[in-house]
Scaffold this motif. Sequence first.
Motif, mmCIF file in Angstrom:
data_model
loop_
_atom_site.group_PDB
_atom_site.id
_atom_site.type_symbol
_atom_site.label_atom_id
_atom_site.label_comp_id
_atom_site.label_asym_id
_atom_site.label_seq_id
_atom_site.Cartn_x
_atom_site.Cartn_y
_atom_site.Cartn_z
ATOM 1 N N GLN A 250 100.137 46.369 28.679
ATOM 2 C CA GLN A 250 99.129 46.149 27.650
ATOM 3 C C GLN A 250 99.463 46.763 26.310
ATOM 4 O O GLN A 250 98.762 46.424 25.530
ATOM 5 C CB GLN A 250 97.858 47.100 28.762
ATOM 6 N N GLN A 251 100.241 47.495 26.228
ATOM 7 C CA GLN A 251 100.808 48.260 24.798
ATOM 8 C C GLN A 251 101.905 47.490 23.895
ATOM 9 O O GLN A 251 101.045 47.948 23.007
ATOM 10 C CB GLN A 251 101.068 49.899 25.150
ATOM 11 N N GLN B 197 99.497 44.604 22.269
ATOM 12 C CA GLN B 197 98.281 45.298 21.481
ATOM 13 C C GLN B 197 99.143 45.348 20.631
ATOM 14 O O GLN B 197 99.066 45.096 18.544
ATOM 15 C CB GLN B 197 97.846 46.970 22.175
ATOM 16 N N HIS B 198 100.541 45.365 20.753
ATOM 17 C CA HIS B 198 101.406 45.842 19.045
ATOM 18 C C HIS B 198 102.234 44.403 18.412
ATOM 19 O O HIS B 198 102.956 44.127 18.176
ATOM 20 C CB HIS B 198 102.468 46.467 19.834
#
Length: 121
Positions: A14-15, A18-19
């Motif tokens: 998920q991280q 996001q990027h």
Amino acid sequence: MLTLADLEAARAAQQVQQHAPTWFVIWSLRHRRFEAWNCTDPDECHIVCANSATALWDLMQQVELDLWRTSPHGDQPPSPGATDHPHPPLPIVPGAVLALPPGHSERTPGPHPPSPEGSQP
């Protein structure tokens, strides 16, 4: 069976997502690996897989650089993560608490309180 390592890996995916808004990123429970699909060209989807979020990020950046090399472009190659985030996402470590955006709450599965109907003999 879902493990704590799987939950941490899913959060790392998920991280990374996001990027990298032009990618679809997941932690595959079936294969126990990170997978990402480049979504910039609907005619040609580039897929990369890796055993760590950092390795996945590196592969994603390589695909973006390769796509830049084969397309009409300006004088300068894109820097890693040039869209919004110039640096790779930080890896999530066990026990890390992710900050959620305001107004967003993360729901975790757990025991449900007994319903009033179910408590009668």
